[in-house]
Design a protein around this motif. Structure first.
Motif, mmCIF file in Angstrom:
data_model
loop_
_atom_site.group_PDB
_atom_site.id
_atom_site.type_symbol
_atom_site.label_atom_id
_atom_site.label_comp_id
_atom_site.label_asym_id
_atom_site.label_seq_id
_atom_site.Cartn_x
_atom_site.Cartn_y
_atom_site.Cartn_z
ATOM 1 N N TRP A 72 -17.487 19.433 42.606
ATOM 2 C CA TRP A 72 -18.894 19.243 42.302
ATOM 3 C C TRP A 72 -19.713 20.312 43.004
ATOM 4 O O TRP A 72 -19.474 20.637 44.173
ATOM 5 C CB TRP A 72 -19.380 17.864 42.753
ATOM 6 C CG TRP A 72 -18.818 16.724 41.959
ATOM 7 C CD1 TRP A 72 -17.694 16.012 42.223
ATOM 8 C CD2 TRP A 72 -19.378 16.161 40.765
ATOM 9 N NE1 TRP A 72 -17.509 15.039 41.279
ATOM 10 C CE2 TRP A 72 -18.531 15.109 40.366
ATOM 11 C CE3 TRP A 72 -20.506 16.445 40.001
ATOM 12 C CZ2 TRP A 72 -18.783 14.342 39.233
ATOM 13 C CZ3 TRP A 72 -20.756 15.682 38.871
ATOM 14 C CH2 TRP A 72 -19.896 14.647 38.504
ATOM 15 N N ARG A 85 -24.055 21.739 43.120
ATOM 16 C CA ARG A 85 -25.416 21.320 42.807
ATOM 17 C C ARG A 85 -26.362 22.497 42.914
ATOM 18 O O ARG A 85 -26.109 23.462 43.630
ATOM 19 C CB ARG A 85 -25.874 20.182 43.723
ATOM 20 C CG ARG A 85 -26.061 20.578 45.184
ATOM 21 C CD ARG A 85 -26.375 19.356 46.031
ATOM 22 N NE ARG A 85 -26.633 19.700 47.423
ATOM 23 C CZ ARG A 85 -26.835 18.812 48.392
ATOM 24 N NH1 ARG A 85 -26.817 17.513 48.106
ATOM 25 N NH2 ARG A 85 -27.062 19.223 49.636
ATOM 26 N N VAL A 126 -20.544 21.483 46.762
ATOM 27 C CA VAL A 126 -20.733 20.152 47.315
ATOM 28 C C VAL A 126 -19.412 19.554 47.789
ATOM 29 O O VAL A 126 -19.273 19.168 48.945
ATOM 30 C CB VAL A 126 -21.393 19.205 46.293
ATOM 31 C CG1 VAL A 126 -21.469 17.781 46.848
ATOM 32 C CG2 VAL A 126 -22.784 19.706 45.925
ATOM 33 N N TYR A 167 -15.556 19.260 51.706
ATOM 34 C CA TYR A 167 -16.964 18.920 51.557
ATOM 35 C C TYR A 167 -17.850 19.959 52.213
ATOM 36 O O TYR A 167 -17.501 20.542 53.241
ATOM 37 C CB TYR A 167 -17.275 17.568 52.196
ATOM 38 C CG TYR A 167 -16.594 16.395 51.544
ATOM 39 C CD1 TYR A 167 -17.181 15.743 50.462
ATOM 40 C CD2 TYR A 167 -15.372 15.927 52.008
ATOM 41 C CE1 TYR A 167 -16.565 14.665 49.864
ATOM 42 C CE2 TYR A 167 -14.748 14.848 51.410
ATOM 43 C CZ TYR A 167 -15.350 14.221 50.340
ATOM 44 O OH TYR A 167 -14.745 13.148 49.738
ATOM 45 N N VAL A 189 -23.228 17.330 53.145
ATOM 46 C CA VAL A 189 -22.918 16.045 52.525
ATOM 47 C C VAL A 189 -21.762 15.334 53.199
ATOM 48 O O VAL A 189 -21.469 14.179 52.854
ATOM 49 C CB VAL A 189 -22.621 16.205 51.022
ATOM 50 C CG1 VAL A 189 -23.749 16.947 50.330
ATOM 51 C CG2 VAL A 189 -21.295 16.920 50.798
ATOM 52 N N LEU A 233 -22.322 9.194 45.997
ATOM 53 C CA LEU A 233 -23.392 9.734 46.823
ATOM 54 C C LEU A 233 -24.058 8.581 47.560
ATOM 55 O O LEU A 233 -24.724 7.754 46.943
ATOM 56 C CB LEU A 233 -24.432 10.480 45.988
ATOM 57 C CG LEU A 233 -23.997 11.714 45.188
ATOM 58 C CD1 LEU A 233 -23.285 11.316 43.902
ATOM 59 C CD2 LEU A 233 -25.222 12.554 44.842
ATOM 60 N N ASP A 278 -31.203 16.118 48.725
ATOM 61 C CA ASP A 278 -30.082 16.023 47.798
ATOM 62 C C ASP A 278 -30.519 16.173 46.347
ATOM 63 O O ASP A 278 -29.662 16.247 45.459
ATOM 64 C CB ASP A 278 -29.351 14.696 47.966
ATOM 65 C CG ASP A 278 -28.684 14.555 49.322
ATOM 66 O OD1 ASP A 278 -28.116 15.548 49.816
ATOM 67 O OD2 ASP A 278 -28.726 13.443 49.883
ATOM 68 N N TYR A 293 -26.562 18.318 39.418
ATOM 69 C CA TYR A 293 -25.182 18.281 39.883
ATOM 70 C C TYR A 293 -24.243 18.653 38.748
ATOM 71 O O TYR A 293 -24.331 18.111 37.645
ATOM 72 C CB TYR A 293 -24.839 16.893 40.428
ATOM 73 C CG TYR A 293 -25.416 16.644 41.806
ATOM 74 C CD1 TYR A 293 -24.592 16.617 42.930
ATOM 75 C CD2 TYR A 293 -26.777 16.469 41.987
ATOM 76 C CE1 TYR A 293 -25.118 16.414 44.192
ATOM 77 C CE2 TYR A 293 -27.312 16.272 43.244
ATOM 78 C CZ TYR A 293 -26.482 16.239 44.346
ATOM 79 O OH TYR A 293 -27.003 16.039 45.605
#
Length: 119
Positions: free
Chosen positions: A34, A36, A46, A58, A62, A81, A88, A92
Motif C-alpha cells: 500500500w 498513499r 505505507v 511499514y 504508520v 488503519l 493520514d 491510498y
C-alpha cells in the motif's frame, strides 16, 4: 486483464479505524503493498507484505497503527488503519510487486481509494 480493485475508503473521525481491501484479478502478484498520496504531496510508501504473508514492512509514520495482511485464497490484500490521524488523509493505492519483491518498485497499481480523517 491485470487489475487491482480497491474498496473501504471513506470519511472517519480522528482516532477511528478503517479497513481497506484490494482484490487482484488477471494475475496473482507475489509481494503486495500500500502507498498513499496526501493532498499536494508525492506518493509515499505505507506498508508491504511478502507473498507468504509472513514478512511485512511499514513506514515509520504508520508503524504500530496500521496492519497489512493478505488472503491468498481470495487473492486479496488488506490494510487495517487504526488510531487514524488527520495527517493520514490521502488517496491510498494498492500495489503489486514483481519478482524482485517489495524492496523494488511495484509493477501494477490500483485506482486509489480516498481516506479522509477529520480533526
Amino acid at each position: 486483464q491485470v487489475q487491482l480493485v480497491e474498496s473501504g475508503g471513506g470519511l472517519v473521525q480522528a482516532g477511528g479505524s478503517l479497513r481497506l481491501s484490494c482484490a487482484a484479478s488477471g494475475r496473482r502478484w507475489n509481494a503486495m503493498g500500500w502507498f498513499r498520496q496526501p493532498p499536494g504531496k508525492e506518493r509515499e510508501f505505507v506498508a508491504a507484505i511478502s507473498g507468504s504473508g509472513i514478512s511485512t514492512r511499514y513506514a515509520d509514520a504508520v508503524k504500530g497503527r496500521f496492519t497489512i495482511s493478505r488472503d491468498n485464497a481470495k487473492n486479496t490484500v488488506y490494510l487495517q488503519l487504526n488510531t487514524l490521524k488527520p495527517e493520514d488523509t490521502a488517496v491510498y493505492y494498492c500495489a503489486g510487486y514483481g519478482s524482485s519483491g517489495y524492496d523494488a518498485n511495484p509493477g501494477v497499481w490500483g485506482q486509489g481509494t480516498q481516506v479522509t480523517v477529520s480533526s
